[in-house]
Enzyme design. Structure first.
Site, PDB file in Angstrom:
ATOM      1  N   GLY A 167      27.856  51.690  60.557  1.00 31.38           N
ATOM      2  CA  GLY A 167      26.837  52.720  60.735  1.00 31.38           C
ATOM      3  C   GLY A 167      26.590  53.572  59.503  1.00 31.38           C
ATOM      4  O   GLY A 167      25.924  54.613  59.587  1.00 31.38           O
ATOM      5  N   VAL A 205      16.492  52.007  70.668  1.00 29.87           N
ATOM      6  CA  VAL A 205      16.513  51.971  72.133  1.00 29.87           C
ATOM      7  C   VAL A 205      17.313  53.173  72.627  1.00 29.87           C
ATOM      8  O   VAL A 205      18.510  53.280  72.346  1.00 29.87           O
ATOM      9  CB  VAL A 205      17.147  50.661  72.654  1.00 29.87           C
ATOM     10  CG1 VAL A 205      17.191  50.667  74.189  1.00 29.87           C
ATOM     11  CG2 VAL A 205      16.368  49.456  72.145  1.00 29.87           C
ATOM     12  N   ARG A 295      34.946  38.248  61.651  1.00 29.93           N
ATOM     13  CA  ARG A 295      36.375  38.587  61.535  1.00 29.93           C
ATOM     14  C   ARG A 295      36.904  38.923  62.917  1.00 29.93           C
ATOM     15  O   ARG A 295      36.154  38.988  63.882  1.00 29.93           O
ATOM     16  CB  ARG A 295      36.546  39.808  60.625  1.00 29.93           C
ATOM     17  CG  ARG A 295      35.685  40.986  61.096  1.00 29.93           C
ATOM     18  CD  ARG A 295      35.942  42.260  60.335  1.00 29.93           C
ATOM     19  NE  ARG A 295      34.924  43.271  60.573  1.00 29.93           N
ATOM     20  CZ  ARG A 295      34.853  44.052  61.642  1.00 29.93           C
ATOM     21  NH1 ARG A 295      35.752  43.916  62.623  1.00 29.93           N
ATOM     22  NH2 ARG A 295      33.901  44.965  61.775  1.00 29.93           N
TER      23      ARG A 295
END
Length: 456
Positions: A167, A205, A295
């Site tokens: 983020g 959203v 990963r």
């Protein structure tokens, strides 16, 4: 045949986790550590340990040359990168191959493909996976192009870095007047964090859920899923509580989501453990591709608890050339009960979650039926300010969600940590919140109820 030797290119909790599975497979193991970590448990767990540099990650755990030199010096035939650090670095994966060392993970080409969020979206769309409306990579200097892309995407929207994750730099933009400045700011942060200033736009959203599918690919175009996890409870885009399976989603929707993720894994001939993350709109029951993590994930234990599959052992066995097609056939993977994980951080929720490094003068771990604790610390260890402040993960498994929540709450009550501030009380407040108990989850949950969670 040369006996496999594994170097774990990580630290703390995930290093200990990988070493446990390696020990069960009778592998010889090598740990690496920075000067700040020389007393941590993972250093003692391995058969050999190598200091690779000062505390700063750039000079130790992110130093590819130091890690590879340690591997060569001790005859490593495999390197497991864990998560974070070098785990999604295609240059490192390629360097391992050039050194004749097996990188435990997908190919450098797949890591590079999925690490570029714009190309990953294109690949997902080509594989028939639903993607959110959005743009390609933008030129931060092209104001007209940015505004046109914004209008096409629709507001509100997200400005996101094309490289990296966590983020970092992500911004929500509600109208065109804010867009150009948001693109410039995200681009600047992306350049500093990832060395790549590329950004793109994506439809936002509201009250979305973050649901991800655990995958395992065999590298030959075949792949299976190990069901879904809900990771919606996040603070600053970092996950706090995760659970499997995801509550309040119809089975038909779960199945469509899992099949879409498997389609993507097949399309890129994925190899090993990976995760496809989706944004789920509970109102419309639509889901959209977010990204693929190439990963093992921090939250993998909840999947292990409900399936009985040791994902790390499977990674290692595949890397050693074993065929797992029959053992991990889709019809043999069954879910049992519910599991939930809470991340314990050295932080002070009453001071805006400020990190709280210090000496763990007391550390008493919870135990009991269905309770698992993964940690990279022990009593007397020091939590330093150089790395992520997660001290441990506590996972609870039970027959159903309510029982799992109860077991996790009991485990958090049992746990004793002294010498640092931590978030256990805050986590118990989350578990007790009526909206959480009802499964009314979304990515804005912790922000929406912040005041009452802190006050509890």
């Amino acid at each position: 045949m040369k006996k496999p030797v594994l170097l774990v290119a990580n630290r703390g909790e995930i290093a200990c986790r990988v070493l446990r599975s390696a020990r069960a497979l009778s592998l010889r193991t090598i740990a690496v550590y920075s000067q700040a970590d020389r007393e941590l448990p993972h250093v003692q767990m391995a058969d050999a340990a190598v200091e690779i540099g000062p505390a700063r990650p750039a000079e130790s755990y992110l130093n590819m040359s130091a890690v590879l030199d340690a591997a060569k010096a001790h005859g490593a035939t495999m390197i497991h990168p864990g998560y974070g650090f070098l785990s999604e670095n295609p240059v490192f994966a390629s360097a391992c191959a050039e050194a004749g060392i097996r990188f435990v993970g997908p190919s450098p080409e797949v890591i590079r493909l999925m690490g570029d969020k714009d190309r990953a979206r294109q690949t997902a769309a080509s594989a028939g996976v639903p993607v959110l409306p959005g743009s390609g990579k933008l030129d931060p200097a092209d104001e007209a192009g940015i505004l046109a892309a914004g209008q096409k995407t629709g507001f509100p929207l997200l400005v996101k870095a094309a490289a990296g994750g966590g983020g970092i730099g992500m911004r929500t933009v509600s109208n065109p007047d804010e867009l150009v400045a948001a693109v410039a700011a995200t681009s600047g942060l992306a350049q500093k964090a990832f060395g790549d200033a590329s950004v793109y736009l994506e439809r936002f959203v509201e009250r979305a859920r973050h649901v991800e599918i655990q995958l395992f690919g065999f590298g030959d175009g075949q792949a299976v899923h190990l069901f879904e996890r809900d990771c919606s409870l996040q603070r600053r885009h970092q996950k706090v509580i995760e659970e499997a399976r995801a509550p309040r989603i119809r089975d038909a929707v779960r199945e469509r989501m899992a099949e879409a993720a498997v389609q993507l894994a097949r399309a890129c001939k994925y190899q090993g453990a990976g995760t496809v993350e989706f944004l789920y709109d509970a109102r419309s029951e639509e889901f959209f591709f977010l990204e693929m993590n190439t990963r093992i994930q921090v939250e993998h234990p909840v999947t292990e608890m409900i399936t009985g599959v040791d994902l790390v052992a499977a990674q290692l066995r595949l890397a050693m050339g074993e065929s797992l097609h029959e053992e991990l056939a889709q019809d043999r993977i069954k879910p049992h009960g519910h599991a939930i994980e809470a991340r314990i951080y050295a932080e002070n929720p009453l001071k805006n979650f400020m990190p709280s490094p210090g000496l763990l003068s007391t550390m008493r771990l919870p135990s009991g039926e269905g309770v698992r604790v993964d940690t990279g610390y022990a009593e007397g260890s020091r939590v330093t300010p150089f790395y992520d402040p997660m001290v441990m993960k506590i996972i609870a498994h039970a027959a159903d969600r309510n029982q799992a929540i109860g077991r996790l709450d009991d485990a958090l009550a049992q746990m004793q940590l002294e010498g640092i501030a931590h978030n256990a009380r805050y986590l118990r407040s989350v578990l007790a919140h009526p909206a959480f108990i009802a499964g009314e989850l979304h990515t804005g949950f912790l922000g929406q109820f912040h005041a009452e969670l802190i006050a509890s």
